[in-house]
Design a protein around this motif. Structure first.
Motif, PDB file in Angstrom:
ATOM      1  N   THR B 316       0.834  -1.204   0.000  1.00  0.00           N
ATOM      2  CA  THR B 316       0.000   0.000   0.000  1.00  0.00           C
ATOM      3  C   THR B 316       0.870   1.255   0.000  1.00  0.00           C
ATOM      4  O   THR B 316       0.635   2.188  -0.764  1.00  0.00           O
ATOM      5  CB  THR B 316      -0.914  -0.005   1.242  1.00  0.00           C
ATOM      6  OG1 THR B 316      -1.538  -1.265   1.326  1.00  0.00           O
ATOM      7  CG2 THR B 316      -1.950   1.081   1.153  1.00  0.00           C
ATOM      8  N   GLU B 320       1.301   3.478  -3.499  1.00  0.00           N
ATOM      9  CA  GLU B 320       0.712   4.820  -3.491  1.00  0.00           C
ATOM     10  C   GLU B 320       1.714   5.831  -4.025  1.00  0.00           C
ATOM     11  O   GLU B 320       1.384   6.701  -4.826  1.00  0.00           O
ATOM     12  CB  GLU B 320       0.317   5.224  -2.063  1.00  0.00           C
ATOM     13  CG  GLU B 320      -1.081   4.784  -1.676  1.00  0.00           C
ATOM     14  CD  GLU B 320      -1.349   4.950  -0.191  1.00  0.00           C
ATOM     15  OE1 GLU B 320      -0.539   5.596   0.493  1.00  0.00           O
ATOM     16  OE2 GLU B 320      -2.369   4.420   0.276  1.00  0.00           O
ATOM     17  N   SER B 321       2.987   5.731  -3.574  1.00  0.00           N
ATOM     18  CA  SER B 321       3.932   6.782  -3.932  1.00  0.00           C
ATOM     19  C   SER B 321       4.857   6.400  -5.089  1.00  0.00           C
ATOM     20  O   SER B 321       5.127   7.219  -5.947  1.00  0.00           O
ATOM     21  CB  SER B 321       4.752   7.190  -2.705  1.00  0.00           C
ATOM     22  OG  SER B 321       4.928   6.097  -1.839  1.00  0.00           O
TER      23      SER B 321
END
Lengths: 308, 374
Positions: B316, B320-321
């Motif tokens: 996660t 996300e980044s």
């Protein structure tokens, strides 16, 4: 359902359908040959096999662009150079992977499976970073475009014929290597009895590395051939992997003839069923039948009799 | 020293391990995480059910299944079918051309509920089916394969093929299964809205309790005679067979048990996340579930939970980044965990951390724990 067609139309449909099945057969054979060497002879599960094929496809793509830009005069034959280069590049990568990873895991086949899956993820991401997420296609030389009119209703695409010829050629080459060359003899000896092969002076470590490299090289050539009939994306290799493994297992690991026979039966079953059902149901039924038969006959169609 | 907790099935140190994990799941996470994150961690914990099952099948029993997503998915789909039927009451679906059937069936020109959807109107049947359907399926596969002494890589490939087949089937039969989108828009369980924060927190605790039930069951299996037989089978299958045991039966049992665990996880996943789709069934999720167990340590049932939490949290955070880095990292993780840390986090703990802790604590001179090597 057939009453709307005339007799000659029906013949044409079946001929074309049968031919589509033959192209699928060639594709399966090409995919499975490299794996038949690696999995069938060495017992190594290479989940990155699809990615080695895609590597060959990308090599062809690069070479096609290169010839278009710098050597347009030789463009019509670039494909043969691309295949050779795909063999060398995929084979070299295979050799490196065997040295860095596989040789430490020969005693742990399940772990090889996980490690090569990791390798496949890495290769996919590398392809995506280098070539972009979109699918790429190569420029096909003029002589391969178009189709051969057999009768006035049956037409056969030339690139299809080309892939079929390649499949036959590479099968023969692999057969000669496996059963007529010194290397093939050594590979089979190791497959039969590794300790004994070692004892009679076969360099098993080197033979393993060459076998893995040649298997990966054949995958590269297969990938190169696929550019003639479809486009290439970073994750395309993953789509093939289940089919390819099933073809090899169904044929009976270690039997080249079995691999070809199972590729033929799976591809024909699938393309015939596709005529009656939707594509996905045809695939489900074919795979289910294969899995069902494997449950009844786990050793595959053509099992080698070995004393382990 | 006689430890009062020493028991046949759990010694003092293992009890401490369970207590620490319980404290983390039931106290620490609910205290420090906001409801959204807590729900996310609840989702991760549903995968831990699968990982614990894999520890028993693969780490202890030596059976690598690459099709655990099938059982996770079947459990999840059973639960989703019940919830979907409840969400598709004739009042809610009045705008459809056939009210009272799930929306995706209406979109696919179905005019009546298929017969095999009917029993899922009953909650009791659903609870039963969540476990029974995957276990029966696993039993059929297990009998067919293990009786014929198919094992090792062949079993792995065939389970993977089954995962592929089921995915194609679910996607292809859009009218009956919701297709590639899966079964979505689930609302209530017996009139209780499962989409609110309070409901999600409650479900998180239910999930935690179930996970501990599964962990205790797994611990029981490992410490029982069956567990020892499984390890013997993994290492020397022929000797166990020649000693008079029916190897296939043990394999079938542990495979079914793993399937049951995965199915409970799948049903809890559906409840907490609010949908089920084929993307949790196929080849990729199934093999990712194996890496959860491998990272935690294929022999450690508590390690499997930590491994699942760690890998999913990393997934996660990174995806996300830095989405590009994530696949590279996951690939490297597969290779590293196989080549460098075959016993995962639990192995690192037992070999590196625990001995140092023990040095800091001179009074605690317990014998080092035996972590069987590969």
């Amino acid at each position: 359902m057939f009453s709307d067609y005339s007799m000659s139309e029906l013949t044409a449909i079946f001929a074309m359908q049968g031919f589509a099945g033959l192209i699928l057969f060639s594709v399966f054979v090409l995919m499975a040959l490299g794996l038949a060497i690696i999995f069938g002879q060495m017992g190594v599960i290479n989940m990155a096999h699809g990615e080695f094929m895609i590597l060959g496809a990308y090599v062809t793509y690069l070479l096609s662009n290169f010839f278009e830009a710098y050597l347009p005069a030789l463009f019509s034959i670039y494909f043969f150079i691309a295949m050779a280069l795909a063999f060398v590049v995929s084979g070299a990568l295979g050799m490196f992977v065997e040295w860095a990873m596989i040789r430490h895991l020969y005693k742990r086949p399940l772990d090889t499976l996980l490690a090569t899956w990791g390798l496949s993820l890495i290769l996919q991401q590398v392809y995506r970073s280098v070539f972009g997420a979109r699918e790429v296609g190569v420029t096909i030389p003029d002589w391969m475009i178009g189709s051969l009119p057999l009768t006035d209703m049956i037409e056969i695409p030339i690139n299809g014929i080309f892939v079929m010829v390649l499949a036959v050629g590479i099968s023969v080459a692999v057969y000669v290597m496996m059963y007529r060359s010194r290397w093939g003899q050594q590979v089979r000896a190791i497959n039969n009895n590794r300790v004994m092969a070692d004892a009679v002076g076969i360099n098993t470590a080197w033979t393993d590395r060459m076998t893995f490299a040649i298997g990966c090289g054949v995958a590269g050539v297969a990938g190169s051939a696929f550019t003639m009939i479809g486009s290439t994306g970073p994750t395309a290799g993953q789509l093939y992997i289940v089919d390819t493994f099933l073809v090899v297992v169904f044929g009976g690991a270690g039997s080249l003839l079995g691999t070809i026979a199972s590729a033929f039966s799976i591809s024909q079953a699938q393309s015939i069923l596709e005529f009656f059902l939707s594509g996905s149901m045809a695939k489900v039924l074919t795979l289910l039948t294969v899995v069902g038969i494997l449950m009844l006959r786990p050793q595959g169609l053509f099992a080698m009799k070995l004393r382990k | 020293m006689i430890n009062p907790f020493t028991h046949k099935y759990m010694n003092g140190r293992e009890a401490l391990g369970f207590a620490i994990l319980a404290a983390i799941i039931f106290v620490l996470f609910p205290l420090v995480l906001e409801p959204f994150r807590l729900n996310l961690f609840g989702k991760y914990l549903t995968y831990a059910f699968v990982a614990v099952g894999l520890v028993l099948c693969w780490g202890v029993g030596g059976i690598l299944s690459l099709g655990q997503g099938v059982f996770f998915g079947l459990g999840g789909y059973c639960m989703a079918m019940f919830l979907k039927l409840e969400a598709s009451s004739p009042e809610n679906t009045a705008i459809q051309s056939t009210p009272g059937i799930p929306d995706f069936m209406d979109w696919n020109q179905l005019t009546a509920l298929p017969w095999w959807w009917e029993p899922f109107n009953s909650f009791a049947f659903t609870i039963f089916a969540v476990v029974a359907v995957p276990v029966v399926f696993a039993f059929v596969i297990g009998v067919a394969m293990f009786r014929r002494r198919v094992g090792g890589v062949y079993f792995a490939i065939i389970t993977q093929a089954i995962a592929a087949i089921l995915t194609i089937l679910i996607i292809g039969q859009q009218g009956f299964t919701g297709g590639v989108n899966g079964i979505t828009d689930l609302r209530t369980l017996h009139g209780w809205d499962i989409r609110t924060d309070e409901a999600k927190t409650t479900l998180y605790f239910v999930n935690g309790v179930l996970l501990f039930a599964v962990l205790f069951a797994a611990q029981f299996v490992r410490k029982s005679k069956l567990g020892r037989l499984l390890i013997a089978m993994r290492d020397q299958e022929d000797r166990v067979r020649f000693s008079g045991y029916d190897v296939a039966n043990f394999k079938i049992f542990v495979f079914c048990l793993g399937a049951a665990f995965a199915a409970i996880g799948g049903a809890m996943f559906t409840l907490q996340v609010g949908f089920m789709s084929p993307s949790f069934v196929g080849i990729v999720p199934s093999i990712e579930m194996v890496i959860f167990a491998a990272v935690g340590g294929r022999l450690s049932i508590l390690g499997a939970v930590y491994g699942t939490l760690l890998v999913n949290w990393a997934k996660t955070t990174f995806s996300e980044s830095f989405p590009e880095l994530w696949l590279l990292g996951l690939g490297a993780l597969f290779i590293a965990v196989v080549m460098a840390f075959p016993n995962g986090l639990a192995g690192v703990w037992a070999e590196q951390v625990a001995p140092r802790l023990r040095k800091l604590w001179p009074g605690n001179a317990a014998a080092p724990e035996n972590t069987p090597a590969e």
